[in-house]
Design an enzyme around this catalytic site. Structure first.
Site, PDB file in Angstrom:
ATOM      1  N   LYS A  94      25.237  67.536  76.561  1.00  0.00           N
ATOM      2  CA  LYS A  94      25.574  66.126  76.349  1.00  0.00           C
ATOM      3  C   LYS A  94      25.578  65.890  74.839  1.00  0.00           C
ATOM      4  CE  LYS A  94      24.378  61.438  77.836  1.00  0.00           C
ATOM      5  NZ  LYS A  94      24.835  60.751  76.654  1.00  0.00           N
ATOM      6  N   ARG A 117      35.855  54.805  74.465  1.00  0.00           N
ATOM      7  CA  ARG A 117      35.424  54.449  75.817  1.00  0.00           C
ATOM      8  C   ARG A 117      35.650  52.961  76.089  1.00  0.00           C
ATOM      9  NH1 ARG A 117      29.307  55.771  77.734  1.00  0.00           N
ATOM     10  NH2 ARG A 117      28.966  53.936  78.984  1.00  0.00           N
ATOM     11  N   LYS A 165      23.507  62.124  83.955  1.00  0.00           N
ATOM     12  CA  LYS A 165      23.056  62.461  82.601  1.00  0.00           C
ATOM     13  C   LYS A 165      21.553  62.695  82.638  1.00  0.00           C
ATOM     14  CE  LYS A 165      23.125  57.553  81.531  1.00  0.00           C
ATOM     15  NZ  LYS A 165      23.749  56.493  80.786  1.00  0.00           N
ATOM     16  N   GLU A 183      34.074  64.498  73.617  1.00  0.00           N
ATOM     17  CA  GLU A 183      33.121  63.755  72.791  1.00  0.00           C
ATOM     18  C   GLU A 183      33.335  64.155  71.329  1.00  0.00           C
ATOM     19  OE1 GLU A 183      31.184  61.543  74.284  1.00  0.00           O
ATOM     20  OE2 GLU A 183      29.478  61.176  72.947  1.00  0.00           O
ATOM     21  N   ARG A 224      32.830  58.969  72.857  1.00  0.00           N
ATOM     22  CA  ARG A 224      33.767  59.485  73.841  1.00  0.00           C
ATOM     23  C   ARG A 224      35.185  59.180  73.375  1.00  0.00           C
ATOM     24  NH1 ARG A 224      32.415  58.887  80.050  1.00  0.00           N
ATOM     25  NH2 ARG A 224      34.193  59.877  81.019  1.00  0.00           N
ATOM     26  N   PHE A 234      35.930  67.773  77.598  1.00  0.00           N
ATOM     27  CA  PHE A 234      35.251  68.029  78.874  1.00  0.00           C
ATOM     28  C   PHE A 234      36.042  67.633  80.124  1.00  0.00           C
ATOM     29  CE2 PHE A 234      33.139  64.182  77.054  1.00  0.00           C
ATOM     30  CZ  PHE A 234      33.583  63.245  77.967  1.00  0.00           C
ATOM     31  N   GLU A 274      26.570  70.638  81.415  1.00  0.00           N
ATOM     32  CA  GLU A 274      27.248  70.695  80.114  1.00  0.00           C
ATOM     33  C   GLU A 274      26.359  70.065  79.058  1.00  0.00           C
ATOM     34  OE1 GLU A 274      31.849  70.309  81.723  1.00  0.00           O
ATOM     35  OE2 GLU A 274      31.051  68.760  80.410  1.00  0.00           O
TER      36      GLU A 274
END
Ligand code: AMP
Length: 562
Positions: free
Chosen positions: A253, A273, A432, A303, A258, A351, A251
């Protein structure tokens, strides 16, 4: 329970400088073992130096000045005199305690004092947080005064520190968790699990106390309280992800914030987050959820990205991400929100989904969660699903990675298709992948003396790069993380000798010491004389082998920034 009981524990930790994890855990465990259910949550918050859970949108909004005023009213001391005392002592808590101690001695002779209770202190925080509008400062001052007029020296000291959010008695989450496990004889892992699911340590402690391990095992997430998010591990390239996961989801980034979106019928909550409640800051997200989420109860993640906006050119240009600082302005803005909504538009890239209409989905496979997510939201221009490709071809994954970078994103995430959602954990189900930032060798040109336990050390360092033209050092950021206590001490020893000027807590340091730092990003910034700022700089190592004349230059930073 009397407030003095916990104030005395804080005083012991503070005066004896207790910082060892084991000792602190023992102190907290012993204390909470005998605490009634009614005040357990409050006590656990106080131990962490907090007055409200981070995710509640309650705040005290109290500045030092207001406490000075309240102290002055309660004791008759002139404000100026109190301020002078603070300059000498460096801590309003201590000063407050000392000023009040004289008065208490006096009043003890004259009349019997009623003890201050934990509940009373907590209720006063509640009332202070509810003060709003005209006259709210006056009301807050009265509420503070009511507590101060009953407080002993030690109580006043910690009441004031709690008010200002500066406890200086550092008890972290880990200690609290272990203490609960010891106090109620339950598994630390289960305490952690419960905490990650409902982020309310008081409630988790209550469950541990009442129903032990069994109760903890049965904790499920609740709407209105944020779930600790699953974290990602870094790998070097898409190949590593495919080697590990086989066919997996890649996906984009996105580089933003977040956000955990929770919907309970008409109530929408937005959490970061770090579990902060940012619902009021993003009314357009609240609106988008109301309009486009076809379910009564949902917890989703995505995000939030600040984008250039709607009036410019084609879609690619409109959606091009802005630097993180712009989003930061949105997060910090607490008033005139509508105005900034127009100036700095955002888009959401969803996501994950963790809960739908009464059913926790965390144990579902990621690929199923994604399908459920797709079926739950109606996407719009600014409320989207994270762009995804599922593949086991390294070539295709690399193409996707390059496409993500070209579009101005940070890189890609790789997600294991059959993995569950592990709250709060870096479980290795999500990787990531982003380009490696080159480090910079920078010079220390200033610093700030620390507070509390670190008062004797320089605790934050002003960093600079060289301008070979003017031969001057231009500032580029502040560094305060990545050091061990030993290194702070060592740095202070070295830098002390190089101090040129001191003003308050700030010191200017002769450019001499070079450190290598890593960072998340280089941003343009008017805050530093180089015109750039390093985002999240952290220490990699000391460059004892380099002189300040060999440090990195403005040109190099310009080149890296490009
Ligand atoms: P990092 O902050 O570098 O550890 O990277 C993890 C963060 O990337 C997450 O916490 C999210 O905020 C962010 N992120 C951006 N896009 C995605 C995505 N598609 N899936 C998961 N996380 C994402």
């Amino acid at each position: 329970m009397d407030f003095i009981k916990i104030a005395e524990i804080f005083d012991k930790i503070d005066k004896e400088g207790i910082t060892g994890r084991i000792e602190l855990t023992k102190i907290v465990a012993k204390f909470i073992a005998g605490v009634s259910d009614e005040v357990l949550q409050i006590i656990l918050l106080f131990f962490q130096g907090k007055t409200f859970p981070i995710w509640s949108n309650k705040e005290l909004g109290i500045a030092e000045n207001l406490v000075v005023k309240a102290l002055s009213k309660t004791t008759g001391w002139k404000e100026e005199k109190i301020k002078a005392q603070i300059r000498e002592e460096g801590d309003l808590g201590n000063v407050g305690g000392k000023i009040l101690s004289g008065r208490i001695q006096h009043s003890l002779f004259s009349s019997e004092m009623e003890n201050l209770t934990v509940k009373e202190v907590s209720d006063s925080f509640q009332k202070i947080s509810e003060c709003s509008g005209g006259g709210s400062q006056e009301k807050k001052m009265q509420l503070i005064g009511q507590i101060l007029s009953k407080a002993t020296e030690t109580e006043a000291k910690f009441f004031v520190r709690l008010l200002l959010g500066e406890m200086r008695v550092g008890i972290g989450e880990g200690v609290i968790r272990d203490a609960i496990a010891i106090a109620y004889n339950v598994e630390p892992k289960l305490v952690e699990r419960g905490y990650y699911l409902i982020s309310d340590i008081g409630k988790v402690a209550g469950i541990a106390k009442a129903n032990g391990n069994n109760g903890l095992e049965n904790i499920v997430l609740e709407i209105g309280i944020p779930v600790r998010v699953m974290l990602a591990q870094k790998v070097n390239g898409v190949r590593d992800a495919i080697d590990e996961f086989g066919k997996c989801a890649f996906e984009v980034k996105y580089d933003g914030m977040r956000i955990q979106i929770q919907k309970n019928k008409a109530h929408i909550y937005l959490f970061t987050r770090r579990l902060e409640n940012v619902t009021t800051q993003f009314p357009e997200i609240v609106r988008a959820v109301k309009e486009n989420v076809q379910a009564d109860k949902v917890i989703m993640e995505g995000e939030t990205v600040a984008i250039h906006g709607t009036n410019k050119g084609n879609e690619e240009e409109r959606r091009r991400p802005r630097v993180f600082q712009e989003l930061s302005r949105r997060i910090k803005r607490k008033y005139d929100i509508d105005e900034i909504v127009g100036k700095i538009p955002v888009e959401i890239n969803l996501f994950d989904i963790l809960y739908l209409n009464g059913k926790p989905l965390m144990n579902e496979k990621f690929e199923n969660r994604r399908k459920i997510l797709e079926n739950t939201v109606k996407t719009t221009e600014a409320f989207r699903l994270a762009e995804q490709t599922i593949t086991d071809s390294i070539e295709d994954a690399e193409k996707f990675y390059n496409y993500a970078l070209k579009s101005g994103h940070e890189g890609v995430m790789a997600k294991k298709l059959d993995a569950a959602y592990q709250a709060g954990s870096r479980a290795g189900y999500m990787y990531k992948i982003k380009p490696i930032m080159e480090t910079l060798d920078v010079v220390i040109v200033g610093g700030t003396w620390g507070e509390g336990r670190r008062a004797q050390w320089l605790a934050s360092f002003l960093l600079a790069i060289r301008d070979p033209v003017s031969n001057k050092f231009l500032t580029i950021g502040r560094l305060g993380t990545g050091f061990t206590d030993e290194q702070f001490k060592e740095m202070t020893e070295i830098l002390k000798e190089l101090i040129i000027r001191e003003e308050g807590k700030e010191v200017e340091i002769k450019p001499n010491v070079v450190v290598e730092v890593a960072y998340e990003e280089i941003q343009k910034s008017p805050s530093y004389t180089s015109g750039y700022a390093l985002r999240f700089p952290r220490l990699v190592r000391f460059r004892d082998d380099k002189s300040h004349e060999e440090s990195d230059t403005v040109e190099r930073v310009e080149e890296l920034s490009r």
